[in-house]
Write a protein that holds these residues in place. Structure first.
Motif, PDB file in Angstrom:
ATOM      1  N   GLN A   3       0.679  -1.100   0.016  1.00 60.56           N
ATOM      2  CA  GLN A   3       0.023   0.093  -0.037  1.00 60.56           C
ATOM      3  C   GLN A   3       0.740   1.340   0.156  1.00 60.56           C
ATOM      4  N   LEU A   4       0.532   2.231  -0.773  1.00 54.36           N
ATOM      5  CA  LEU A   4       1.216   3.468  -0.974  1.00 54.36           C
ATOM      6  C   LEU A   4       0.268   4.562  -0.419  1.00 54.36           C
ATOM      7  N   VAL A   5       0.733   5.168   0.495  1.00 57.42           N
ATOM      8  CA  VAL A   5      -0.288   6.560   0.943  1.00 57.42           C
ATOM      9  C   VAL A   5       0.352   7.724   0.809  1.00 57.42           C
ATOM     10  N   GLU A   6      -0.174   8.533   0.062  1.00 55.56           N
ATOM     11  CA  GLU A   6       0.177   9.904  -0.343  1.00 55.56           C
ATOM     12  C   GLU A   6      -0.232  11.080   0.280  1.00 55.56           C
ATOM     13  N   SER A   7       0.313  11.848   1.066  1.00 55.92           N
ATOM     14  CA  SER A   7      -0.194  13.231   1.489  1.00 55.92           C
ATOM     15  C   SER A   7       0.693  14.252   1.263  1.00 55.92           C
ATOM     16  N   GLY A   8       0.074  15.549   1.560  1.00 56.12           N
ATOM     17  CA  GLY A   8       0.852  16.935   1.384  1.00 56.12           C
ATOM     18  C   GLY A   8       0.307  17.880   0.197  1.00 56.12           C
ATOM     19  N   GLY A   9      -0.712  17.023  -0.645  1.00 58.87           N
ATOM     20  CA  GLY A   9      -1.069  18.038  -1.559  1.00 58.87           C
ATOM     21  C   GLY A   9      -2.023  19.348  -1.074  1.00 58.87           C
ATOM     22  N   GLY A  10      -2.445  20.123  -1.867  1.00 61.67           N
ATOM     23  CA  GLY A  10      -3.222  21.309  -1.563  1.00 61.67           C
ATOM     24  C   GLY A  10      -3.334  22.300  -2.471  1.00 61.67           C
ATOM     25  N   PHE A  11      -3.754  23.513  -1.841  1.00 63.28           N
ATOM     26  CA  PHE A  11      -3.858  24.625  -2.780  1.00 63.28           C
ATOM     27  C   PHE A  11      -2.866  25.581  -2.256  1.00 63.28           C
ATOM     28  N   VAL A  12      -2.146  26.279  -3.253  1.00 64.58           N
ATOM     29  CA  VAL A  12      -1.125  27.302  -2.623  1.00 64.58           C
ATOM     30  C   VAL A  12      -0.935  28.334  -3.647  1.00 64.58           C
ATOM     31  N   GLN A  13      -0.646  29.407  -3.263  1.00 56.08           N
ATOM     32  CA  GLN A  13      -0.292  30.468  -4.271  1.00 56.08           C
ATOM     33  C   GLN A  13       0.892  30.510  -4.888  1.00 56.08           C
ATOM     34  N   ALA A  14       1.086  31.092  -6.068  1.00 60.55           N
ATOM     35  CA  ALA A  14       2.263  30.977  -6.794  1.00 60.55           C
ATOM     36  C   ALA A  14       3.284  31.347  -5.658  1.00 60.55           C
ATOM     37  N   GLY A  15       4.693  30.856  -5.653  1.00 63.78           N
ATOM     38  CA  GLY A  15       5.700  31.269  -4.946  1.00 63.78           C
ATOM     39  C   GLY A  15       5.959  30.487  -3.625  1.00 63.78           C
ATOM     40  N   GLY A  16       4.642  29.909  -3.388  1.00 63.97           N
ATOM     41  CA  GLY A  16       4.599  29.136  -2.020  1.00 63.97           C
ATOM     42  C   GLY A  16       5.174  27.689  -2.337  1.00 63.97           C
ATOM     43  N   SER A  17       5.071  26.952  -1.074  1.00 62.63           N
ATOM     44  CA  SER A  17       5.902  25.700  -1.064  1.00 62.63           C
ATOM     45  C   SER A  17       4.744  24.554  -0.503  1.00 62.63           C
ATOM     46  N   LEU A  18       5.082  23.216  -1.124  1.00 67.61           N
ATOM     47  CA  LEU A  18       4.206  22.078  -0.537  1.00 67.61           C
ATOM     48  C   LEU A  18       5.378  21.173  -0.351  1.00 67.61           C
ATOM     49  N   ARG A  19       5.011  20.136   0.560  1.00 67.21           N
ATOM     50  CA  ARG A  19       5.672  19.016   0.729  1.00 67.21           C
ATOM     51  C   ARG A  19       4.861  17.784   0.488  1.00 67.21           C
ATOM     52  N   LEU A  20       5.146  16.905  -0.439  1.00 66.17           N
ATOM     53  CA  LEU A  20       4.506  15.623  -0.634  1.00 66.17           C
ATOM     54  C   LEU A  20       5.285  14.492   0.000  1.00 66.17           C
ATOM     55  N   SER A  21       4.433  13.508   0.531  1.00 65.63           N
ATOM     56  CA  SER A  21       4.826  12.514   1.196  1.00 65.63           C
ATOM     57  C   SER A  21       4.270  11.101   0.749  1.00 65.63           C
TER      58      SER A  21
END
Length: 122
Positions: A3-21
């Motif tokens: 099983q692979l479980v992804e997390s960390g996506g979302g909505f962000v403004q340009a220039g912002g950051s996100l971390r996916l796992s």
């Protein structure tokens, strides 16, 4: 059963950051390469980044210098740190584990995460 479980996506403004796992269970992938792909509506899936067992990395030209892929073998988890996000990064991101990496090329496996939506507003 893997099983692979992804997390960390979302909505962000340009220039912002996100971390996916992407956390894997049911098998160990410490001896395999891992990668992140993305697919936007109406477009082909593309490899964004990959990492070998030894830590060698590959990045698509469009994300080089902005995204960083890393892995934690003890947790069988692969990460994608995304900085300086742009509207064109908007896509569904998928992890792939259990692949092979050689010569700056990543061969995907059949183990895929469920996908996580990343939306970047301008």
């Amino acid at each position: 059963q893997v099983q692979l479980v992804e997390s960390g996506g979302g909505f962000v403004q340009a220039g912002g950051s996100l971390r996916l796992s992407c956390a894997a269970s049911g098998s160990t992938f410490s001896a395999n390469a891992m990668g992140w792909y993305r697919q936007a509506p109406g477009k082909q899936r593309e490899l964004v980044a990959a990492i070998s067992v030894g830590g060698e990395t590959y990045y698509a030209h469009s994300v080089k210098g902005r995204f960083t892929i890393s892995r934690d073998n003890a947790k069988t988890t692969v990460y994608l740190q995304m900085n300086s996000l742009r509207p064109e990064d908007t896509s569904v991101y998928y992890c792939n584990v259990g692949g092979d990496y050689s010569g700056n090329f990543y061969w995907e496996s059949h183990y895929w995460g469920q996908g996580t939506q990343v939306t970047v507003s301008s």
